[in-house]
Design a protein around this motif. Structure first.
Motif: not given
Length: 122
Positions: A45-47, A105-110
């Motif tokens: 959900i959040e990183d 890196r993008s916050a979408r890189t989980h």
């Protein structure tokens, strides 16, 4: 003809087995055995962790949606890295998230691996 149908049914059922629970870090969609409940990370959900090698004012956090299974029940739970959550007769904690978040890196890189701990009740 009957043998052929039986083989098709067996092959179809073989693909329907539940995922095997493992101990240790798991990825999204994998099932972890945590000394009591089983936990399946569903999505990040959040990183907002501070990237490795950087100095940040706030360390950030990871929030993970997971499905927790115990006996005949299951329920979705949002786990925050390092924060214990009451589950059944104990506390479940997301204790590690790897790899570290990298700068640029993008916050979408989980993160790909999650480790959990369960401290059972008395």
């Amino acid at each position: 003809m009957g043998d052929r149908l039986a083989m098709v049914v067996i092959a179809a059922l073989a693909g329907c087995t539940a995922p095997k629970a493992v101990e240790g870090p798991v990825g999204l969609g994998q099932l972890a055995y945590v000394g009591g409940p089983r936990v399946m990370p569903e999505r990040v959900i959040e990183d907002s962790r501070c990237p490795a090698g950087r100095t940040c004012v706030w360390a950030g956090r990871v929030v993970l949606r997971a499905i927790v299974y115990g006996g005949a029940w299951s329920k979705p739970v949002d786990l925050v890295l390092g924060v214990p959550v009451d589950i059944a007769d104990g506390k479940l904690t997301l204790v590690a998230v790897t790899p570290a978040r990298l700068a640029g890196r993008s916050a979408r890189t989980h993160p790909s691996r999650f480790a959990f701990a369960f401290q059972g009740g008395l």
